[in-house]
Design a protein around this motif. Structure first.
Motif, mmCIF file in Angstrom:
data_model
loop_
_atom_site.group_PDB
_atom_site.id
_atom_site.type_symbol
_atom_site.label_atom_id
_atom_site.label_comp_id
_atom_site.label_asym_id
_atom_site.label_seq_id
_atom_site.Cartn_x
_atom_site.Cartn_y
_atom_site.Cartn_z
ATOM 1 N N ARG A 33 40.395 23.569 48.451
ATOM 2 C CA ARG A 33 39.668 24.744 48.879
ATOM 3 C C ARG A 33 40.086 25.868 47.781
ATOM 4 N N PRO A 34 38.990 26.619 47.076
ATOM 5 C CA PRO A 34 39.571 27.831 46.317
ATOM 6 C C PRO A 34 40.322 28.787 46.997
ATOM 7 N N GLY A 35 41.350 29.257 46.243
ATOM 8 C CA GLY A 35 42.212 30.214 46.747
ATOM 9 C C GLY A 35 41.805 31.685 46.928
ATOM 10 N N TYR A 36 40.869 32.060 45.992
ATOM 11 C CA TYR A 36 40.544 33.309 45.614
ATOM 12 C C TYR A 36 38.972 33.331 45.686
ATOM 13 N N ARG A 37 38.472 34.448 45.877
ATOM 14 C CA ARG A 37 36.997 34.941 45.721
ATOM 15 C C ARG A 37 37.059 36.142 44.648
ATOM 16 N N VAL A 38 36.407 36.219 43.451
ATOM 17 C CA VAL A 38 36.805 37.182 42.430
ATOM 18 C C VAL A 38 35.393 37.939 42.212
ATOM 19 N N ARG A 39 35.661 39.467 42.396
ATOM 20 C CA ARG A 39 34.457 40.380 42.073
ATOM 21 C C ARG A 39 34.744 40.769 40.840
ATOM 22 N N VAL A 40 33.638 41.001 39.892
ATOM 23 C CA VAL A 40 33.933 41.989 38.880
ATOM 24 C C VAL A 40 33.154 43.165 39.076
ATOM 25 N N CYS A 41 33.904 44.374 39.021
ATOM 26 C CA CYS A 41 33.241 45.570 39.313
ATOM 27 C C CYS A 41 33.402 46.676 38.501
ATOM 28 N N ALA A 42 32.485 47.790 38.498
ATOM 29 C CA ALA A 42 32.481 48.515 37.431
ATOM 30 C C ALA A 42 31.754 49.825 38.089
ATOM 31 N N GLU A 43 32.178 50.966 37.474
ATOM 32 C CA GLU A 43 31.454 52.334 37.728
ATOM 33 C C GLU A 43 30.022 52.532 37.573
ATOM 34 N N GLN A 44 29.581 51.762 36.157
ATOM 35 C CA GLN A 44 28.427 51.808 35.620
ATOM 36 C C GLN A 44 27.925 50.308 35.692
ATOM 37 N N ALA A 56 28.283 44.253 35.018
ATOM 38 C CA ALA A 56 29.037 43.829 36.182
ATOM 39 C C ALA A 56 28.150 43.643 37.747
ATOM 40 N N PRO A 57 28.400 42.553 38.283
ATOM 41 C CA PRO A 57 27.509 42.396 39.418
ATOM 42 C C PRO A 57 28.039 43.461 40.695
ATOM 43 N N TRP A 58 28.959 43.944 40.495
ATOM 44 C CA TRP A 58 29.488 45.013 41.546
ATOM 45 C C TRP A 58 29.789 46.279 41.050
ATOM 46 N N GLY A 59 29.460 47.255 41.989
ATOM 47 C CA GLY A 59 29.865 48.614 41.606
ATOM 48 C C GLY A 59 31.185 48.909 42.322
ATOM 49 N N LEU A 60 31.384 50.049 42.243
ATOM 50 C CA LEU A 60 32.985 50.517 42.952
ATOM 51 C C LEU A 60 32.921 50.281 44.480
ATOM 52 N N ASP A 61 31.989 49.801 45.104
ATOM 53 C CA ASP A 61 31.920 49.418 46.256
ATOM 54 C C ASP A 61 32.438 48.168 46.624
ATOM 55 N N GLY A 62 32.426 47.315 45.538
ATOM 56 C CA GLY A 62 32.984 45.978 45.455
ATOM 57 C C GLY A 62 34.651 45.870 45.668
ATOM 58 N N LEU A 63 35.223 47.129 45.361
ATOM 59 C CA LEU A 63 36.453 47.228 45.400
ATOM 60 C C LEU A 63 36.973 47.413 46.989
ATOM 61 N N LYS A 64 36.087 47.867 47.946
ATOM 62 C CA LYS A 64 36.398 47.834 49.491
ATOM 63 C C LYS A 64 36.453 46.564 50.025
ATOM 64 N N GLY A 65 37.442 46.514 50.674
ATOM 65 C CA GLY A 65 37.715 45.172 51.305
ATOM 66 C C GLY A 65 38.460 43.910 50.501
ATOM 67 N N ALA A 66 38.681 44.350 49.127
ATOM 68 C CA ALA A 66 39.380 43.523 48.512
ATOM 69 C C ALA A 66 41.075 43.442 48.910
ATOM 70 N N ASP A 67 41.486 42.178 48.726
ATOM 71 C CA ASP A 67 42.946 42.027 48.890
ATOM 72 C C ASP A 67 43.724 42.668 47.886
ATOM 73 N N THR A 68 43.028 42.349 46.569
ATOM 74 C CA THR A 68 43.967 42.870 45.317
ATOM 75 C C THR A 68 42.854 43.410 44.472
ATOM 76 N N ILE A 69 43.267 44.400 43.649
ATOM 77 C CA ILE A 69 42.520 45.090 42.592
ATOM 78 C C ILE A 69 43.142 44.688 41.378
ATOM 79 N N VAL A 70 42.513 44.067 40.457
ATOM 80 C CA VAL A 70 43.256 44.112 38.931
ATOM 81 C C VAL A 70 42.330 45.238 38.107
#
Length: 312
Positions: A33-44, A56-70
């Motif tokens: 099984r995959p260990g991670y689900r990855v979202r690419v987020c940006a303000e614009q 970027a497929p996600w806005g800053l709302d993609g940061l919510k609920g993430a376990d890790t932000i890079v």
């Protein structure tokens, strides 16, 4: 499954951006099984990535609920941080989200205040700038990454890979992390820190400075026993006057200048010759190979043999 949100800021560095996407995205657990689900987020919706424009497929709302932000590195590290990004990162930290930066991504992370009072690192070439811009951050330029628990920072782009593997090991253990390292053709742990990659240039001296002939003589005589009194005699001055002039013209002391010159000469010889460590120790003016090994490791972070394996 852990969710990793990769925050792409304006002028994001492509390699820094792709590292967490690739490493986390390809991590597999023992059952496949995959260990991670990855979202690419940006303000614009679109982000300048230098050679291309990123959507970027996600806005800053993609940061919510993430376990890790890079936060990858950005070529606009010194620019003011967007209030929306600052607030989003602070809100995520308040929720307990793990936040990590790669290379110059430490600058926007520091701009949130989340690094105040903490030890942090960034690419060695920008470490002084980070320390000057954020005096409440304890900047360590000699390590590959710093783990403060919830907040982590890494040095250059390759050190971002070290940090990602470290976080995988924290999340799933050494076996899963070792498998991810093999996929990246990387050791799970690299010897030494980024000190080994720092070019220890001689302290600058303005062209035409009165010390210029003395510095040239010192450079030609690094293999000699250079005591402070001998250097002062060569300069035709007292030791007190010599130290004052050195500080004025190079920003350092005579013996510190000699030390840095010897280490740089040793690095060059390790990179370009097959001379033994014992021979190099004598060539650069150390009294014994043991003293040379100790001083070199304190400066470069690795032994002379390890340095040669990397750069020879």
């Amino acid at each position: 499954m852990h969710t990793v949100a990769v925050l792409a800021l304006d002028q994001v560095i492509p390699f820094d951006l792709s590292t967490p996407i690739e490493v986390f995205g390809r991590t597999r657990l023992p059952d496949g099984r995959p260990g991670y689900r990855v979202r690419v987020c940006a303000e614009q919706p679109e982000v300048d990535a230098g050679a291309f424009t990123l959507r970027a497929p996600w806005g800053l709302d993609g940061l919510k609920g993430a376990d890790t932000i890079v936060v990858p590195g950005t070529a606009a590290a010194a620019d003011p941080l967007s209030p929306a990004v600052r607030d989003a990162l602070r809100a995520a930290a308040a929720e307990g989200t793990r936040i990590a930066s790669i290379c110059s991504g430490t600058f926007p992370l520091a701009a949130t205040g989340l690094l105040d009072g903490l030890r942090a690192t960034t690419h060695w070439i920008a470490a002084d700038l980070l320390a000057a811009a954020h005096p409440d951050v304890e900047v360590d330029p000699d390590v590959l990454y710093v783990d403060n628990g919830q907040i982590l920072t890494s040095a250059g782009a390759a050190a971002g890979l070290d940090l990602c593997l470290h976080m995988i090991r924290r999340d799933y253990g050494s076996a899963v992390a070792a498998d991810a390292a093999r996929l990246s053709v990387m050791p799970l742990e690299r010897e030494g820190g980024q000190a080994q990659f720092i070019v220890h240039d001689y302290a600058p001296s303005p062209q035409g400075a009165t010390l210029e002939p003395l510095l040239a003589w010192l450079d030609d005589n690094l293999g000699r026993d250079l005591a402070l009194a001998d250097i002062a005699a060569r300069a035709g001055t007292s030791t007190r006057t010599l130290i004052r002039r050195f500080r004025e013209q190079t920003g350092t002391t005579p013996l510190q200048w000699v030390h840095r010159a010897r280490i740089r000469r040793a690095q060059h010889l390790l990179e370009t010759t097959d001379h033994s460590v014992e021979r190099i120790a004598a060539q650069v003016g150390f009294g014994s190979p043991t003293a040379f090994r100790d001083r070199f490791k304190r400066t470069a972070g690795v032994s002379p043999h390890a340095y040669r394996r990397t750069f020879g």
